[in-house]
Design a protein around this motif. Structure first.
Motif, short mmCIF file in Angstrom:
data_model
loop_
_atom_site.label_atom_id
_atom_site.label_comp_id
_atom_site.label_asym_id
_atom_site.label_seq_id
_atom_site.Cartn_x
_atom_site.Cartn_y
_atom_site.Cartn_z
N ARG A 182 -6.83 16.64 -11.67
CA ARG A 182 -6.67 17.55 -10.74
C ARG A 182 -5.77 18.36 -10.90
N THR A 183 -5.41 19.80 -11.05
CA THR A 183 -4.22 20.73 -11.94
C THR A 183 -3.02 19.99 -11.29
N LYS A 184 -2.53 19.91 -9.97
CA LYS A 184 -1.57 19.11 -9.19
C LYS A 184 -1.49 17.89 -9.80
N ASP A 185 -2.01 16.86 -10.63
CA ASP A 185 -1.35 15.67 -10.94
C ASP A 185 -1.35 16.00 -12.58
N HIS A 186 -2.04 17.01 -13.43
CA HIS A 186 -1.56 17.67 -14.03
C HIS A 186 0.08 17.73 -14.16
N ALA A 238 -3.19 1.27 10.60
CA ALA A 238 -4.38 1.49 10.21
C ALA A 238 -5.19 2.42 9.33
N LYS A 239 -4.05 3.32 8.48
CA LYS A 239 -4.59 4.29 7.88
C LYS A 239 -4.56 3.24 5.71
N PRO A 240 -5.96 4.01 5.65
CA PRO A 240 -5.66 3.15 3.80
C PRO A 240 -4.32 3.96 3.37
N ARG A 241 -4.08 3.78 2.52
CA ARG A 241 -2.91 4.45 1.47
C ARG A 241 -3.29 4.29 0.44
N ASP A 242 -3.33 4.88 -0.59
CA ASP A 242 -3.23 4.56 -2.10
C ASP A 242 -1.93 3.11 -2.38
N SER A 243 -2.44 2.37 -3.50
CA SER A 243 -1.72 1.36 -3.61
C SER A 243 -1.44 1.65 -5.21
N ALA A 244 0.65 0.88 -4.75
CA ALA A 244 1.02 0.82 -6.17
C ALA A 244 1.41 -0.10 -6.47
N LEU A 245 2.12 0.09 -7.68
CA LEU A 245 2.49 -1.17 -8.62
C LEU A 245 2.76 -1.90 -8.32
N LEU A 281 5.09 6.08 -15.37
CA LEU A 281 4.35 7.42 -15.98
C LEU A 281 2.83 6.98 -16.04
N LYS A 282 2.72 6.07 -15.75
CA LYS A 282 0.82 4.95 -16.04
C LYS A 282 0.72 5.42 -15.05
N LEU A 283 1.37 5.02 -13.47
CA LEU A 283 0.75 6.29 -12.43
C LEU A 283 0.06 7.39 -12.30
N ARG A 284 1.24 8.45 -13.41
CA ARG A 284 0.73 9.27 -13.33
C ARG A 284 -0.43 9.81 -14.41
N TRP A 285 -0.38 8.75 -14.62
CA TRP A 285 -1.98 9.08 -16.29
C TRP A 285 -2.93 8.55 -15.72
N ASP A 286 -3.01 6.98 -14.90
CA ASP A 286 -3.92 7.06 -14.01
C ASP A 286 -4.98 7.81 -12.80
N ARG A 287 -3.50 8.53 -12.19
CA ARG A 287 -4.49 9.72 -10.88
C ARG A 287 -4.69 10.80 -12.14
N ASP A 326 0.44 -1.55 -0.07
CA ASP A 326 0.17 -0.01 -0.16
C ASP A 326 0.59 1.10 0.16
N VAL A 327 1.91 1.36 -0.90
CA VAL A 327 2.40 2.09 -1.09
C VAL A 327 1.36 3.57 -1.67
N LYS A 328 2.31 4.99 -0.90
CA LYS A 328 1.46 6.01 -1.51
C LYS A 328 1.86 6.23 -2.89
N TYR A 329 0.92 6.58 -4.63
CA TYR A 329 1.13 6.40 -5.41
C TYR A 329 2.42 7.60 -5.53
N THR A 330 2.37 8.92 -5.36
CA THR A 330 3.15 9.62 -5.52
C THR A 330 4.49 9.56 -4.87
N THR A 331 3.93 8.66 -4.06
CA THR A 331 5.88 8.63 -3.67
C THR A 331 6.85 6.86 -3.95
#
Length: 350
Positions: free
Chosen positions: A148-152, A343-350, A136-142, A102-107
């Motif tokens: 959001r502007t941040k994601d672009h 117990a805190k949910p996080r973004d999944s990673a590849l 790049l796939k992670l960024r495109w998926d987001r 469950d690694v944060k996607y941005t990291t």
């Protein structure tokens, strides 16, 4: 930042976690405005403090690797020392990510992107672009999910790493096209006159310089200087832009004396900036060497020799290797880190 190297028992674990998360969220911006040694020292201390919290420690390691890549004065062809340090740090982060689900996607995206660049720099091109494609796939998926502007902006930053890898391969025209199509328009539309925009303009100028197109090189580097002067004033990033422009001017020994006089004026300003804002001697060496070239072209031989002597003096002051991360220690207590976010949910990673 005050508690990073000291023992502050009055701070509870929740506050500590929130502080470290805030630093990691701001790391890309901090990497632009903080000196290399200051940034790395801070995030090493953060990584040590949260060493038992794998999500946070891997984020700190990723950001240290990012800063090493960005701050090497030899970029984009980063020197073997910086390459080794970045790859070792990013390998640690990547190994941690591989053990988590469950690694944060941005990291994860940042780690993959910079890891891929290091592989390309080593000559392991297919592996490197494999990591870059995953980032790049992670960024495109987001972008497709949230738009959001941040994601672009972060998608554009990933394309910037691809362009940097293309520069390493000396595919400068391809790097220019990547930045003109996928990076600069996004930054200008969403950020305006921003440090990211200035950096991209500078890299485009550097690619034009490598291709021998000095008019476009000066054009883009001049725009970069204008933004950095406005936003930062006397700062290491402004000094880098001024140096890049000066290097363009002195690149051809057959240029007229008026041009060399202009370069000398810029370089003197660069030295003034660098002596105030840099924490290493590397860039000062290059600047004094460039000044000696401009002075020699002007027939000022005594001053040429003085600048070469100054370059030699700076070389003797070069920083020694930083201690490996696992050798660093702080004065904090040796009590075990309490993972209060399990117990805190996080973004999944590849």
């Amino acid at each position: 930042m005050a508690w990073c190297g000291d023992d502050h028992p009055e701070l509870d674990q929740t506050t500590r976690v929130q502080c470290i998360e805030a630093f990691n969220e701001a790391a890309v911006f901090l990497a632009k405005v903080m000196r290399k040694q200051e940034f790395q020292s801070l995030f090493r201390k953060l990584a040590y403090r949260c060493r038992s919290h794998l999500h946070l420690s891997s984020a700190c390691l990723t950001n240290i690797g990012m800063k090493i890549v960005l701050s090497c004065t030899c970029t984009p062809h980063i020197c073997p020392r910086a390459l080794y340090q970045a790859r070792e740090t990013l390998t640690q982060a990547n190994d941690i990510h591989s053990s988590l689900t469950d690694v944060k996607y941005t990291t994860r995206a940042q780690c993959l992107s910079k890891f891929g660049f290091c592989y390309v720099r080593e000559g392991r091109v297919d592996e490197g672009y494999g990591y870059l494609d995953r980032a790049l796939k992670l960024r495109w998926d987001r972008v497709e999910k949230l738009n959001r502007t941040k994601d672009h902006v972060m998608l554009a930053a990933c394309f910037n790493d691809i362009a940097a890898s293309q520069m390493v391969q000396r595919n400068h025209m391809m790097a220019i096209q990547t930045r003109l199509l996928h990076v600069l328009p996004v930054y200008e539309e969403n950020l305006g006159e921003h440090l990211f925009t200035a950096t991209t303009l500078s890299w485009i100028g550097n690619s034009y310089y490598a291709l021998g197109d000095y008019d476009n090189a000066i054009k883009y580097n001049s725009r970069s200087i204008s933004i950095r002067r406005k936003l930062l004033g006397q700062h290491q990033e402004t000094a880098k832009s001024l140096y890049a422009l000066s290097k363009l001017i002195v690149s051809n020994i057959d240029l007229c004396k008026n041009i060399h006089s202009s370069a000398l004026k810029y370089l003197k300003e660069v030295v003034d900036y660098q002596e105030k804002v840099l924490d290493t001697q590397d860039e000062l060496i290059h600047t004094h060497q460039a000044m000696s070239i401009a002075l020699r072209a002007l027939g000022r031989d005594e001053e040429t020799e003085e600048e070469m002597n100054r370059a030699g003096k700076c070389a003797r002051k070069l920083d020694s290797w930083e201690a490996p991360l696992d050798k660093l220690r702080t004065q904090e207590r040796e009590s075990e880190w309490i993972d209060i976010l399990s117990a805190k949910p996080r973004d999944s990673a590849l």
